[in-house]
Scaffold this active site. Structure first.
Site, PDB file in Angstrom:
ATOM      1  CE1 TYR A  60     -21.533  14.420  63.454  1.00  0.00           C
ATOM      2  CE2 TYR A  60     -22.076  14.038  65.753  1.00  0.00           C
ATOM      3  CZ  TYR A  60     -21.223  13.858  64.685  1.00  0.00           C
ATOM      4  OH  TYR A  60     -20.082  13.127  64.821  1.00  0.00           O
TER       5      TYR A  60
ATOM      6  N   GLY B  18     -43.553  20.989  26.764  1.00  0.00           N
ATOM      7  CA  GLY B  18     -43.173  20.764  25.377  1.00  0.00           C
ATOM      8  C   GLY B  18     -42.762  19.350  25.037  1.00  0.00           C
TER       9      GLY B  18
ATOM     10  CG  MET C 234     -46.144  14.190  26.013  1.00  0.00           C
ATOM     11  SD  MET C 234     -47.298  13.513  27.167  1.00  0.00           S
ATOM     12  CE  MET C 234     -47.366  14.770  28.404  1.00  0.00           C
TER      13      MET C 234
ATOM     14  NE  ARG D  83     -47.416  25.370  33.072  1.00  0.00           N
ATOM     15  CZ  ARG D  83     -46.985  24.854  31.936  1.00  0.00           C
ATOM     16  NH1 ARG D  83     -47.232  23.613  31.641  1.00  0.00           N
ATOM     17  NH2 ARG D  83     -46.295  25.582  31.088  1.00  0.00           N
TER      18      ARG D  83
ATOM     19  CB  CYS E 172     -18.453  11.796  59.096  1.00  0.00           C
ATOM     20  SG  CYS E 172     -17.599  10.254  59.413  1.00  0.00           S
TER      21      CYS E 172
ATOM     22  NE  ARG F  82     -54.137  23.882  24.375  1.00  0.00           N
ATOM     23  CZ  ARG F  82     -53.438  24.940  23.968  1.00  0.00           C
ATOM     24  NH1 ARG F  82     -52.146  24.978  24.149  1.00  0.00           N
ATOM     25  NH2 ARG F  82     -54.040  25.941  23.383  1.00  0.00           N
TER      26      ARG F  82
ATOM     27  CE  LYS G  70     -52.827  22.922  28.598  1.00  0.00           C
ATOM     28  NZ  LYS G  70     -51.527  22.817  28.015  1.00  0.00           N
TER      29      LYS G  70
ATOM     30  CB  SER H  48     -18.902   9.400  63.505  1.00  0.00           C
ATOM     31  OG  SER H  48     -19.120  10.058  62.280  1.00  0.00           O
TER      32      SER H  48
ATOM     33  CG  HIS I 199     -41.315  24.726  25.081  1.00  0.00           C
ATOM     34  ND1 HIS I 199     -41.789  24.547  23.804  1.00  0.00           N
ATOM     35  CD2 HIS I 199     -42.383  24.757  25.887  1.00  0.00           C
ATOM     36  CE1 HIS I 199     -43.099  24.473  23.851  1.00  0.00           C
ATOM     37  NE2 HIS I 199     -43.482  24.603  25.107  1.00  0.00           N
TER      38      HIS I 199
HETATM   39  C1  PEP Z   1     -16.552   6.725  55.421  1.00  0.00           C
HETATM   40  O1  PEP Z   1     -16.057   5.628  55.211  1.00  0.00           O
HETATM   41  O2  PEP Z   1     -17.743   6.968  55.276  1.00  0.00           O
HETATM   42  C2  PEP Z   1     -15.689   7.839  55.849  1.00  0.00           C
HETATM   43  C3  PEP Z   1     -16.210   9.003  56.175  1.00  0.00           C
HETATM   44  O3  PEP Z   1     -14.362   7.653  55.810  1.00  0.00           O
HETATM   45  P1  PEP Z   1     -13.497   7.672  54.471  1.00  0.00           P
HETATM   46  O4  PEP Z   1     -14.359   8.153  53.379  1.00  0.00           O
HETATM   47  O5  PEP Z   1     -12.350   8.562  54.759  1.00  0.00           O
HETATM   48  O6  PEP Z   1     -13.114   6.230  54.334  1.00  0.00           O
END
Ligand code: PEP
Ligand code: MG
Length: 904
Positions: free
Chosen positions: A883, A110, A112, A368, A863, A101, A31, A796, A486
């Site tokens: 990925y 709101g 304070m 703001r 994953c 303020r 502010k 993975s 608020h």
């Molecule tokens: C993991 O362990 O991260 C995984 C993807 O396999 P799960 O959760 O099936 O053990």
């Protein structure tokens, strides 16, 4: 010796000049920094000064002591204001009044304290009446000062904690109500000057009686009381709980802004209002706001009177009969519109403005960056980029990944909504649909939600004191308050479904119930809210998942995001339906299909159990042969849904006992359908029992012991792939071996997989591009990734298991102590939700480095659940993964997070 220059504690602004600027947010608070910036821009800002956040930190550290020389600095700053305003603070003839303020680095709406009209005393009252000739206004200002000051400074800041309903503010409001009843009037504005004067006498007596102290009658004493109370309010209960929820560090402290009072309540030619340079609920580029004639700022946000629309175009059914500023005072409206444009251009973002009109003159009290919900954030970002106000990159960085979630928010099923019993309607403050059991206090909301119940918090006017109950509620419903109250602001910030100003509700909080439209809703009764329309329904209506496909700005923003991101985004999906949904959300393949879920189907669980109960390989193979066609069909469905994209299918992972019944009744039933003695089943269950099943006979260990299971699964995958390939459908199956800790385990399973795959390909005389790779979810696999990569064509990261095994926390039992760990600050966040970069992250980095040292083009993904968490996606980007893979609904968030990671 040169004297060290004393630290500057006070920064003045006003008269088209300022000592501070917008860049000094950390020191002056949001502010203060913006008031300085606005003043520097030549926007009409009432002059004042800001006491820095450093003073607050000092004040807290030194247990309530101020830095040396502060008094002198404040005196000087007051003098400056007096000069600009040509008035004197405490001057009986020409008094200056100020507001005090809070203002932290990050807005905490709101949370304070604020004290207005500081400087009104027995002497200055007389002077002000003489000067303004408006006795009513002066007494009104004085009774407001008494209310706020006694509540904030004399009670809260003094550490007095009265019982519910016994606080001084409450008692004073009770006196006001008594007087209104006596005078038979509804609105405060209907009270006369004489009424208010009498009320002030009563107020002062009540203060003396309740707080055992006289109301201070000296301007400077009031000022310092206010300053100290605001600093102390940084450590007030609701400020602390808000900081916890928002993750704002406690050591930041707040600044204090002391500013000339300008009055919106001197008569019909004065007003006060709140405005947004664009609509914060929809994002539409339309000036949007609320204002009240003859009122002070707190009246707009407190929700006592229904605020009027700023413009003709944004009127609602509730405000249709009230004049807009556009109509009522076109000249001031035009000036305000010019300021709107100037500030938005200057800050290059949507602004949340506060203004007051004093006797026809416009003053800006605050600007703001305005809070907005996800839908609005996306639309504004895209439109501002198209207008050339910001770049496309900035547009992508403007939206928080979590905000996309709101677009993916559920809505009430329109068919159900048509037939539903509508209880009432109010202002649509937070979009989407929500359903829950009605509760009437924040404490109840918190307690019920803790027990896993879905609740809707219903309040007369949601005060900032309710934050701890608003957060866990599915939705918030209030009887009073406008779109800028608020509660509406807070809910919007969280993207929560919210309806405010639902005047038909008659709430009886002590009795925990409300009546509305002749019906009674008791605590625990289900209600459903349509926060987009503002409708409240009786009962629990079906909610539908949102469909972002129809939102044009969203699609545009995602297109830009995709053009920036480097990481691929895949999905975890076990069914063709999930795969198709994820594809619509933009998934570029499947990163994990957990095959075990398929075995639970009623048509095949029997064969699965036969396989587990088999005494020898021959009968096991017989049972597996029954499973094969089912698996093949499953894989065909998934591969087809993902045609042209890679699909990673994991071989069986969980311990076998998970597929058998454990209670007596189901065991009898299953034994009967398998035509075996129940004793045999019980013995098998017993023999499969493990003390630590998560570390037991699961993952690749099953396949090593029973290679025929892997054989069957690979055969099913490849048979499915060949069948589709023959129909010219492009498929890219990736066979993934779980839970390996050594290269030898992978080699063992890979040999089985490749043998069977080649066999199938040869039989069908087609070529299918397939790969065999592994999950990295055991620390040893990560550490020996150079060796593992000799056998693996891809990695993975299964960061669920990797986190479990790195911390040594059981995934399934962590709930018993993890919340306590986070509360106590032993862990900064849940490592199963957001990757632990310092520990688990090191293993990931090591595995990436060592794996690619062996195989330069090794494809690597993740994953575990972390694949859909923005901070973890950022980590994956930095670590050079190819990925991330996450559940279908997280796919847009992962895509977006990946773009932000690339832009960062
Ligand atoms: C993991 O362990 O991260 C995984 C993807 O396999 P799960 O959760 O099936 O053990
Ligand atoms: Mg795992």
């Amino acid at each position: 010796m040169a004297k060290k220059k004393a630290k500057k504690n006070v920064y003045s602004f006003g008269g088209g000049k300022a000592q501070g600027s917008a860049k000094m947010k950390n020191l002056l608070g949001g502010k203060g920094a913006n008031l300085a910036e606005m003043s520097g821009l030549g926007v009409p800002v009432p002059p004042g000064f800001t006491i820095t956040t450093d003073v607050c930190t000092h004040f807290m550290k030194m247990k309530g002591k101020y830095p040396m020389g502060l008094t002198k600095e404040v005196d000087l700053a007051v003098k400056k204001v007096e000069k600009l305003m040509k008035k004197g603070f405490g001057d009986p003839d020409n008094p200056l009044l100020v507001s005090v303020r809070s203002g932290a680095r990050q807005s905490m709406p709101g949370m304070m304290e604020t004290v207005l009209n500081v400087g009104l005393t027995t002497e200055t009252i007389k002077g002000l009446i003489r000067k303004t000739g408006n006795e009513r206004f002066v007494w009104d200002a004085y009774r407001r000062l008494i209310t706020m000051y006694s509540d904030v400074v004399m009670e809260k800041s003094a550490g007095i904690e009265p019982k519910e309903g016994k606080g001084i503010r409450h008692q004073l409001e009770h006196e006001l109500d008594k007087l209104k009843k006596k005078r038979r009037v509804k609105q405060d504005t209907e009270l006369t000057a004489e009424d208010l004067k009498t009320l002030c006498v009563t107020y002062k007596k009540t203060v003396k009686k309740v707080l055992k102290k006289n109301f201070p009658d000296d301007a400077m004493a009031q000022l310092w009381g206010g300053i100290t109370a605001v600093f102390r309010s940084w450590n007030g209960k609701r400020a602390i709980s808000y900081r916890k929820i928002e993750g704002i560090p406690h050591e930041w402290g707040t600044a204090v802004n002391v500013q000339t009072m300008v009055f919106g309540n001197t008569g019909e030619n004065s007003a006060t209002g709140v405005a947004f340079s664009r609509n914060p609920a929809t994002g539409e580029n339309k000036f949007y706001g609320e204002w009240l004639i003859n009122a002070q700022g707190e009246d707009v946000v407190a929700g006592i009177r229904t605020p009027q629309s700023l413009t003709e175009a944004t009127k609602t059914p509730e405000t249709r009969h009230l004049p807009s500023l556009e109509k009522a005072n076109p000249k001031v409206f035009r000036q305000l519109s010019r300021i709107r444009a100037k500030l938005e251009r200057h800050y290059r973002d949507m602004q949340d403005l506060e203004f007051t009109i004093e006797e026809g003159t416009l003053y800006m009290l605050q600007t703001r960056v305005g809070k907005r919900n996800g839908v609005a954030a996306i639309r504004m970002a895209v439109e501002m980029a198209k207008e050339g106000l910001i770049s496309k990159k900035e547009a992508v960085m403007r939206v928080k990944p979590e905000q996309l979630d709101e677009l993916l928010h559920p809505m009430i099923d329109p068919h159900a909504e048509k037939k539903a019993a509508k209880l009432a309607s109010g202002l649509p403050a937070g979009p989407g649909g929500a359903t829950g059991q009605a509760v009437f206090t924040a404490d109840d909301a918190e307690a019920w939600a803790k027990k896993g119940r879905k609740v809707v918090l219903v309040r007369d006017e949601t005060s900032p004191e309710d934050v701890h109950g608003m957060h866990p509620a599915e939705a918030i419903l209030t009887a009073t308050g406008g779109m800028t109250s608020h509660a509406a602001l807070v809910a919007r910030g969280w993207g929560k479904c919210c309806i405010v100003g639902c005047a038909a509700l008659q709430i009886d909080t002590p009795k925990r119930r409300m009546t509305v439209g002749g019906r009674t809703v008791k605590e625990g009764d289900w209600i459903t809210l349509n926060g987009t329309k503002g409708n409240v329904y009786q009962g629990s209506l079906t909610l539908l998942p949102a469909d972002p496909d129809t939102n044009k700005p969203y699609k545009q923003l995602m297109k830009w995001a995709d053009s920036f991101r480097k990481l691929g985004v895949r999905t975890n999906a076990d069914t063709p339906e999930d795969a198709a949904l994820a594809r619509r959300f933009g998934a570029q393949g499947i990163g994990l299909t957990r095959t075990e879920h398929m075995f639970f189907g009623p048509d095949r669980i029997l064969a699965m159990r036969q396989m587990i109960l088999a005494d020898d390989e021959k009968s096991r193979r017989k049972a597996l042969a029954k499973l094969l066609p089912y698996q093949k069909k499953d894989f065909m469905g998934i591969l087809k849904a993902m045609k042209g994209l890679p699909v990673t299918i994991r071989t069986l992972d969980p311990p076998l006992h998970e597929f058998l019944p454990h209670d007596d009744k189901s065991q009898k039933k299953v034994a009967k359908s398998l035509r075996i003695p129940v004793k045999k089943l019980k013995e098998k269950v017993q023999s499969l029992h493990e003390l630590n099943p998560m570390l037991g006979h699961r993952g690749c260990r099953l396949g090593v012991t029973y290679p025929e299971i892997t054989e069957m699964q690979v055969r099913a995958i490849m048979e499915a792939a060949c069948a589709l390939a023959k129909k010219k459908i492009k498929v890219f199956p990736e066979i993934m071996i779980p839970l390996i800790g050594t290269k030898a385990e992978l080699t063992d399973q890979k040999n089985v997989a490749v043998r069977v795959a080649e066999e199938v390909l040869k039989k069908h005389k087609v070529r299918v591009d397939y790969k065999v790779g592994t999950m990295i979810e055991i620390p040893r696999a990560a550490l020996t990734a150079d060796k593992v990569a000799e056998a693996a064509e891809f990695f993975s990261f299964g960061t669920n298991d990797l986190t479990q095994m790195t911390f040594g926390y059981s995934r399934d039992d962590v709930g018993k102590f993890l919340p306590g760990y986070i509360e106590a600050g032993i862990l900064p966040k849940d490592p199963f939700q957001s990757i632990d970069e310092g520990g688990v992250g090191q293993l990931v980095e090591t595995a990436v480095k060592r794996g690619r040292a062996t195989r330069k083009d090794l494809k690597i993904g993740i994953c575990g659940e972390h694949g859909g968490d923005p901070a973890s996606v950022d980590f994956c980007h930095r670590t050079g993964l190819n990925y991330v893979s996450c559940s279908p609904f997280r796919v847009p968030i992962a895509r977006f997070s990946a773009a932000q990671a690339a832009l960062r």
